[in-house]
Design a protein around this motif. Structure first.
Motif, PDB file in Angstrom:
ATOM      1  N   SER A 183       0.843  -1.201   0.000  1.00 54.34           N
ATOM      2  CA  SER A 183       0.000   0.000   0.000  1.00 54.34           C
ATOM      3  C   SER A 183       0.879   1.254   0.000  1.00 54.34           C
ATOM      4  CB  SER A 183      -0.878   0.005   1.247  1.00 54.34           C
ATOM      5  OG  SER A 183      -0.055   0.216   2.374  1.00 54.34           O
ATOM      6  N   GLY A 184       0.258   2.388  -0.290  1.00 54.80           N
ATOM      7  CA  GLY A 184       0.974   3.655  -0.298  1.00 54.80           C
ATOM      8  C   GLY A 184       1.642   3.932   1.044  1.00 54.80           C
ATOM      9  N   GLU A 185       0.927   3.618   2.126  1.00 56.00           N
ATOM     10  CA  GLU A 185       1.480   3.888   3.477  1.00 56.00           C
ATOM     11  C   GLU A 185       2.708   3.011   3.736  1.00 56.00           C
ATOM     12  OE1 GLU A 185      -2.309   3.004   3.888  1.00 56.00           O
ATOM     13  OE2 GLU A 185      -2.249   4.985   2.939  1.00 56.00           O
ATOM     14  N   GLN A 186       2.593   1.738   3.298  1.00 56.28           N
ATOM     15  CA  GLN A 186       3.740   0.832   3.523  1.00 56.28           C
ATOM     16  C   GLN A 186       4.966   1.323   2.757  1.00 56.28           C
ATOM     17  OE1 GLN A 186       1.627  -2.675   2.216  1.00 56.28           O
ATOM     18  NE2 GLN A 186       1.800  -3.612   4.247  1.00 56.28           N
ATOM     19  N   ILE A 187       4.719   1.783   1.524  1.00 50.18           N
ATOM     20  CA  ILE A 187       5.843   2.268   0.699  1.00 50.18           C
ATOM     21  C   ILE A 187       6.473   3.495   1.359  1.00 50.18           C
ATOM     22  CG2 ILE A 187       6.428   3.320  -1.531  1.00 50.18           C
ATOM     23  CD1 ILE A 187       4.268   1.513  -2.764  1.00 50.18           C
ATOM     24  N   GLU A 188       5.631   4.371   1.842  1.00 55.94           N
ATOM     25  CA  GLU A 188       6.148   5.594   2.463  1.00 55.94           C
ATOM     26  C   GLU A 188       6.905   5.255   3.751  1.00 55.94           C
ATOM     27  OE1 GLU A 188       3.369   8.953   2.385  1.00 55.94           O
ATOM     28  OE2 GLU A 188       4.404   9.622   4.209  1.00 55.94           O
ATOM     29  N   ALA A 189       6.358   4.302   4.527  1.00 52.38           N
ATOM     30  CA  ALA A 189       7.029   3.921   5.770  1.00 52.38           C
ATOM     31  C   ALA A 189       8.413   3.350   5.463  1.00 52.38           C
ATOM     32  CB  ALA A 189       6.184   2.900   6.521  1.00 52.38           C
ATOM     33  N   ALA A 190       8.477   2.535   4.407  1.00 50.16           N
ATOM     34  CA  ALA A 190       9.769   1.942   4.027  1.00 50.16           C
ATOM     35  C   ALA A 190      10.741   3.044   3.622  1.00 50.16           C
ATOM     36  CB  ALA A 190       9.565   0.953   2.897  1.00 50.16           C
ATOM     37  N   ARG A 204      10.700   6.158   4.569  1.00 45.38           N
ATOM     38  CA  ARG A 204      11.109   6.912   5.763  1.00 45.38           C
ATOM     39  C   ARG A 204      12.217   6.161   6.504  1.00 45.38           C
ATOM     40  NH1 ARG A 204       7.792  11.163   7.311  1.00 45.38           N
ATOM     41  NH2 ARG A 204       5.743  11.103   6.348  1.00 45.38           N
ATOM     42  N   ALA A 205      12.001   4.849   6.694  1.00 44.59           N
ATOM     43  CA  ALA A 205      12.990   4.045   7.414  1.00 44.59           C
ATOM     44  C   ALA A 205      14.334   4.064   6.697  1.00 44.59           C
ATOM     45  CB  ALA A 205      12.486   2.620   7.578  1.00 44.59           C
ATOM     46  N   ALA A 206      14.273   4.196   5.356  1.00 47.70           N
ATOM     47  CA  ALA A 206      15.517   4.171   4.572  1.00 47.70           C
ATOM     48  C   ALA A 206      16.094   5.568   4.391  1.00 47.70           C
ATOM     49  CB  ALA A 206      15.241   3.538   3.217  1.00 47.70           C
ATOM     50  N   ASN A 207      15.521   6.548   5.099  1.00 41.30           N
ATOM     51  CA  ASN A 207      15.980   7.939   4.977  1.00 41.30           C
ATOM     52  C   ASN A 207      15.847   8.461   3.555  1.00 41.30           C
ATOM     53  OD1 ASN A 207      16.591   8.627   7.538  1.00 41.30           O
ATOM     54  ND2 ASN A 207      18.782   8.130   7.418  1.00 41.30           N
ATOM     55  N   ALA A 208      14.825   7.980   2.846  1.00 41.71           N
ATOM     56  CA  ALA A 208      14.671   8.405   1.451  1.00 41.71           C
ATOM     57  C   ALA A 208      13.468   9.324   1.281  1.00 41.71           C
ATOM     58  CB  ALA A 208      14.511   7.180   0.560  1.00 41.71           C
ATOM     59  N   HIS A 209      12.569   9.326   2.280  1.00 38.70           N
ATOM     60  CA  HIS A 209      11.311  10.076   2.157  1.00 38.70           C
ATOM     61  C   HIS A 209      11.569  11.565   1.867  1.00 38.70           C
ATOM     62  CE1 HIS A 209       7.133  11.125   2.910  1.00 38.70           C
ATOM     63  NE2 HIS A 209       7.546  12.081   3.723  1.00 38.70           N
ATOM     64  N   GLU A 210      12.575  12.079   2.565  1.00 39.02           N
ATOM     65  CA  GLU A 210      12.843  13.516   2.453  1.00 39.02           C
ATOM     66  C   GLU A 210      13.201  13.922   1.019  1.00 39.02           C
ATOM     67  OE1 GLU A 210      16.025  16.081   4.684  1.00 39.02           O
ATOM     68  OE2 GLU A 210      15.114  14.566   6.001  1.00 39.02           O
ATOM     69  N   PHE A 211      14.150  13.212   0.428  1.00 36.29           N
ATOM     70  CA  PHE A 211      14.561  13.619  -0.926  1.00 36.29           C
ATOM     71  C   PHE A 211      13.475  13.293  -1.948  1.00 36.29           C
ATOM     72  CE2 PHE A 211      16.280   9.297  -1.787  1.00 36.29           C
ATOM     73  CZ  PHE A 211      15.922   9.136  -3.114  1.00 36.29           C
ATOM     74  N   ILE A 212      12.673  12.260  -1.668  1.00 41.73           N
ATOM     75  CA  ILE A 212      11.607  11.920  -2.626  1.00 41.73           C
ATOM     76  C   ILE A 212      10.556  13.028  -2.634  1.00 41.73           C
ATOM     77  CG2 ILE A 212       9.733  10.290  -3.159  1.00 41.73           C
ATOM     78  CD1 ILE A 212      11.491   8.089  -1.888  1.00 41.73           C
ATOM     79  N   THR A 213      10.159  13.473  -1.446  1.00 38.85           N
ATOM     80  CA  THR A 213       9.094  14.486  -1.408  1.00 38.85           C
ATOM     81  C   THR A 213       9.595  15.843  -1.915  1.00 38.85           C
ATOM     82  OG1 THR A 213       9.588  14.638   0.942  1.00 38.85           O
ATOM     83  CG2 THR A 213       7.536  13.533   0.345  1.00 38.85           C
ATOM     84  N   LEU A 255      11.181  16.154  -4.624  1.00 37.82           N
ATOM     85  CA  LEU A 255      11.083  16.117  -6.092  1.00 37.82           C
ATOM     86  C   LEU A 255       9.709  16.654  -6.499  1.00 37.82           C
ATOM     87  CD1 LEU A 255      12.580  12.556  -6.648  1.00 37.82           C
ATOM     88  CD2 LEU A 255      13.637  14.703  -7.325  1.00 37.82           C
ATOM     89  N   PRO A 256       9.602  17.277  -7.669  1.00 34.48           N
ATOM     90  CA  PRO A 256       8.335  17.915  -8.039  1.00 34.48           C
ATOM     91  C   PRO A 256       7.129  16.965  -8.011  1.00 34.48           C
ATOM     92  CG  PRO A 256      10.025  18.246  -9.730  1.00 34.48           C
ATOM     93  CD  PRO A 256      10.657  17.447  -8.662  1.00 34.48           C
ATOM     94  N   GLN A 257       7.326  15.726  -8.470  1.00 33.59           N
ATOM     95  CA  GLN A 257       6.185  14.805  -8.484  1.00 33.59           C
ATOM     96  C   GLN A 257       6.237  13.793  -7.340  1.00 33.59           C
ATOM     97  OE1 GLN A 257       7.050  14.487 -12.859  1.00 33.59           O
ATOM     98  NE2 GLN A 257       5.028  13.529 -12.801  1.00 33.59           N
ATOM     99  N   GLY A 258       7.128  14.023  -6.389  1.00 36.88           N
ATOM    100  CA  GLY A 258       7.215  13.151  -5.215  1.00 36.88           C
ATOM    101  C   GLY A 258       7.379  11.679  -5.586  1.00 36.88           C
ATOM    102  N   TYR A 259       6.548  10.829  -4.957  1.00 38.46           N
ATOM    103  CA  TYR A 259       6.664   9.390  -5.192  1.00 38.46           C
ATOM    104  C   TYR A 259       6.309   8.999  -6.621  1.00 38.46           C
ATOM    105  CZ  TYR A 259       7.551   8.331  -0.331  1.00 38.46           C
ATOM    106  OH  TYR A 259       8.143   8.229   0.892  1.00 38.46           O
ATOM    107  N   ASP A 260       5.627   9.919  -7.334  1.00 36.79           N
ATOM    108  CA  ASP A 260       5.228   9.592  -8.705  1.00 36.79           C
ATOM    109  C   ASP A 260       6.233  10.106  -9.734  1.00 36.79           C
ATOM    110  OD1 ASP A 260       2.888   8.227  -8.027  1.00 36.79           O
ATOM    111  OD2 ASP A 260       1.956  10.162  -7.528  1.00 36.79           O
ATOM    112  N   GLY A 309      23.997   7.828  -3.765  1.00 35.88           N
ATOM    113  CA  GLY A 309      23.488   7.672  -2.404  1.00 35.88           C
ATOM    114  C   GLY A 309      21.974   7.548  -2.393  1.00 35.88           C
ATOM    115  N   GLN A 310      21.309   8.329  -3.253  1.00 33.87           N
ATOM    116  CA  GLN A 310      19.844   8.266  -3.306  1.00 33.87           C
ATOM    117  C   GLN A 310      19.377   6.902  -3.819  1.00 33.87           C
ATOM    118  OE1 GLN A 310      19.358  11.716  -5.787  1.00 33.87           O
ATOM    119  NE2 GLN A 310      18.711  12.999  -4.075  1.00 33.87           N
ATOM    120  N   LYS A 311      20.070   6.409  -4.835  1.00 32.50           N
ATOM    121  CA  LYS A 311      19.717   5.100  -5.376  1.00 32.50           C
ATOM    122  C   LYS A 311      19.855   4.037  -4.300  1.00 32.50           C
ATOM    123  CE  LYS A 311      21.236   5.763 -10.110  1.00 32.50           C
ATOM    124  NZ  LYS A 311      22.290   5.400 -11.032  1.00 32.50           N
ATOM    125  N   GLN A 312      20.974   4.139  -3.551  1.00 29.93           N
ATOM    126  CA  GLN A 312      21.219   3.138  -2.518  1.00 29.93           C
ATOM    127  C   GLN A 312      20.107   3.184  -1.459  1.00 29.93           C
ATOM    128  OE1 GLN A 312      25.275   2.225  -1.395  1.00 29.93           O
ATOM    129  NE2 GLN A 312      24.135   0.380  -1.832  1.00 29.93           N
TER     130      GLN A 312
END
Ligand SMILES: Nc1ncnc2c1ncn2[C@@H]1O[C@H](COP(=O)(O)OP(=O)(O)OP(=O)(O)O)[C@@H](O)[C@H]1O
Length: 570
Positions: free
Chosen positions: A435-442, A444-453, A455-460, A473-476
């Motif tokens: 689900s969207g929440e699970q993806i976002e939680a993952a 966040r745990a991977a310290n990726a949420h910040e750089f993803i959000t 981006l102009p289209q965020g997770y999309d 580093g972002q890819k990792q």
């Protein structure tokens, strides 16, 4: 080959039958039209039957219309059949290819495999085409017309067919040469493409070595070879048509002269001569298609051989008969007396023993080529060992299904493969139900949420060839997010060798310190700074364990670990 194609076409026998009937009627219609012409010349004109003239004209137009419809039916039906047959074959080939083991892919070139899946399969498709089926019609037309001609006047019939063998021989001669000339053109074009791809993608290197001129020279040379090959191929094609026309005209002249002479002597009617001339044209067409079919069968046989090579390959790594589904594991892994070699006679591991304790982190260190990645690949069962066994919680790896093993395994590699798609799709790769929440939680745990959000289209946001470019580093961190989402019992972590900036490095270490605890982890360590807290450090050299223990103990020992440590921290 025919059997395999038959398997894929027989499901559509109804369509095949329709196609075959259509082509048979085509030959019938083609036979009729010259007969109608003959009737006009021999009966209607001398008898001045104006009514019949209209009727016959109408009949010719109608027959031609039916002929058109039949041509449409046969080619449409055969395209449907060939597309379905090819779809079946291509799907089978792709499914089989995906299940082949890593060893097969080590040996194969990707470009070559792609060519087999596309070009070679298309080649076979051509064999099941309307053109091939029309050979049947051509054959029937050929036999019917020859029979009729010999029945009416055997001498004229002989003259009519006299030029056909020459036509066949010249068609064969040219089509073989034209084919190989065009193959050469394609080869050189492919070289040109490769060259362009190399130089355009390596433009930075070319500029930094200031070697533009050198590349230009090579390009001009290749282009010139391409020009010469293309000209020589078109010379052959350009010669072929006039030669064929000339042979056709010779045939026509022979029939015309002899027919006229026979007509003068009262042995033939004008209409018969006209009909003969029309039949001659109808005979010439099949000769060319027979020759084309021979070439097509040869090409298809070669294509099928290349496809067959793949279909006949049996993967070495495969589920044994009766392989069990691995239950949820704690994750203790034991290499027991293992021998392994990629190539015969070049052992990488010999009588190798290693134990990774469940829920602990084991780090592998050692110089390049010492066997670290090999050990990781063996745990993931990318390859099978030649002797001994690897056990997971006491189950031999070979005895469990690959799916059940890999579903409990997460691999965080330094070479992160991102597929074309959005960031969300990439994190959820392999877990489409997330689900969207699970993806976002993952994330966040991977310290990726910040750089993803950010981006102009965020997770999309699309990534991959056409999407945004992410830093190493972002890819990792996306790769770590994937692992969080999968939540596996075992983690294989191939540490990044490239130096990341301090901030990136910190974020990754933080994410990993959340991911690793409570799982069995194997860390392929390149930088010793990151593994000081590992429960066990194993030092490898040439496929052998030379030392193992905790960081402090190993440092005190003054052995190989200490040596490696000193190189990195002088
Ligand atoms: N696919 C392969 N086919 C043949 N030989 C291979 C293959 N992969 C690795 N090898 C060989 O196996 C040996 C061990 O390689 P491995 O990749 O496991 O070392 P490594 O310790 O992981 O090295 P690195 O730190 O450079 O990644 C090397 O001699 C290597 O050349």
């Amino acid at each position: 080959m025919l059997k395999e194609m038959f398997v894929h076409t027989k499901a559509h026998w109804g369509l095949l039958l329709t196609g075959a009937l259509a082509v048979l009627f085509i030959s019938f219609c083609e036979f009729i039209i010259p007969q109608l012409t003959k009737t006009v010349i021999d009966d209607i004109i001398p008898g001045k039957k104006a009514d019949a003239l209209l009727e016959t004209g109408g009949l010719i137009v109608l027959t031609a219309l039916v002929l058109g419809l039949l041509h449409f039916t046969s080619s449409y039906v055969m395209t449907v059949v060939s597309q379905k047959a090819v779809l079946g074959l291509r799907n089978k080939l792709y499914t089989h290819t995906l299940r082949l083991d890593v060893k097969f892919f080590d040996r194969s070139r990707t470009g070559d495999l792609m060519a087999r899946l596309t070009g070679d399969v298309n080649q076979l498709q051509e064999l099941v085409s309307a053109e091939s089926l029309s050979i049947l019609a051509d054959f029937v037309t050929f036999v019917a017309i020859c029979g009729y001609l010999f029945y009416v006047d055997w001498q004229l019939a002989l003259l009519t067919v006299a030029t056909l063998p020459f036509l066949f021989i010249s068609s064969r001669f040219f089509s073989l040469r034209i084919k190989s000339a065009y193959r050469r053109v394609r080869q050189i074009s492919a070289e040109l493409n490769n060259f362009l791809q190399d130089t355009l993608s390596g433009i930075r290197m070319i500029k930094s070595f200031a070697s533009e001129e050198n590349e230009e020279k090579q390009f001009v040379k290749l282009s010139d070879r391409n020009r010469i090959a293309a000209v020589s191929a078109s010379r052959l094609s350009a010669l072929f048509s006039p030669l064929t026309d000339w042979l056709n005209y010779i045939g026509m002249t022979l029939v015309l002269l002899f027919g006229a002479w026979q007509t003068m002597r009262g042995n033939l009617t004008v209409g018969e001569v006209v009909a003969y001339l029309a039949y001659l044209r109808l005979l010439q067409a099949p000769i060319r298609s027979f020759s084309r079919l021979v070439t097509k069968i040869q090409q298809s046989a070669a294509a099928f051989e290349r496809i067959g090579d793949i279909l006949d390959t049996v993967p070495e790594v495969r589920d044994q008969e009766g392989a069990i589904v691995l239950p949820s594991v704690k994750g203790e892994i034991v290499f027991y007396d293992v021998d392994f070699a990629y190539d015969e006679g070049q052992p990488v591991l010999e009588s190798f023993f290693l134990k990774l304790r469940g829920n602990e982190t084991t780090a592998l260190v050692g110089s390049s080529g010492s066997g670290k990645s090999t050990i990781a690949d063996l745990i993931a069962r990318m390859y099978d060992v030649q002797r001994g066994d690897i056990y997971i919680d006491g189950y031999p790896l070979k005895a469990v299904t690959q799916q059940s093993l890999r579903s409990q395994l997460g691999i965080v590699s330094q070479e992160v493969i991102l597929l074309n798609g959005t960031i969300r799709e990439n994190i959820a790769y392999g877990q489409p139900a997330a689900s969207g929440e699970q993806i976002e939680a993952a994330a966040r745990a991977a310290n990726a949420h910040e750089f993803i959000t950010a981006l102009p289209q965020g997770y999309d946001t699309p990534i991959g060839e056409r999407g945004v470019k992410l830093s190493g580093g972002q890819k990792q961190r996306l790769s770590i997010a994937r692992a969080f989402l999968k939540d596996p019992r075992l983690i294989i972590l191939d540490e990044a060798t490239a130096a990341l900036d301090t901030e990136s490095e910190q974020k990754i270490q933080q994410a990993l310190s959340r991911l690793l605890p409570g799982r069995t982890c194997l860390v392929i360590a390149h930088r010793l700074s990151t593994i000081q807290n590992a429960d066990q450090i194993v030092v490898l050299e040439h496929g052998e364990i030379v030392e193992y223990g905790k960081h402090d103990v190993l440092l005190r020992r003054n052995g190989r670990y200490k040596e490696l440590y000193r190189i990195q921290f002088p």
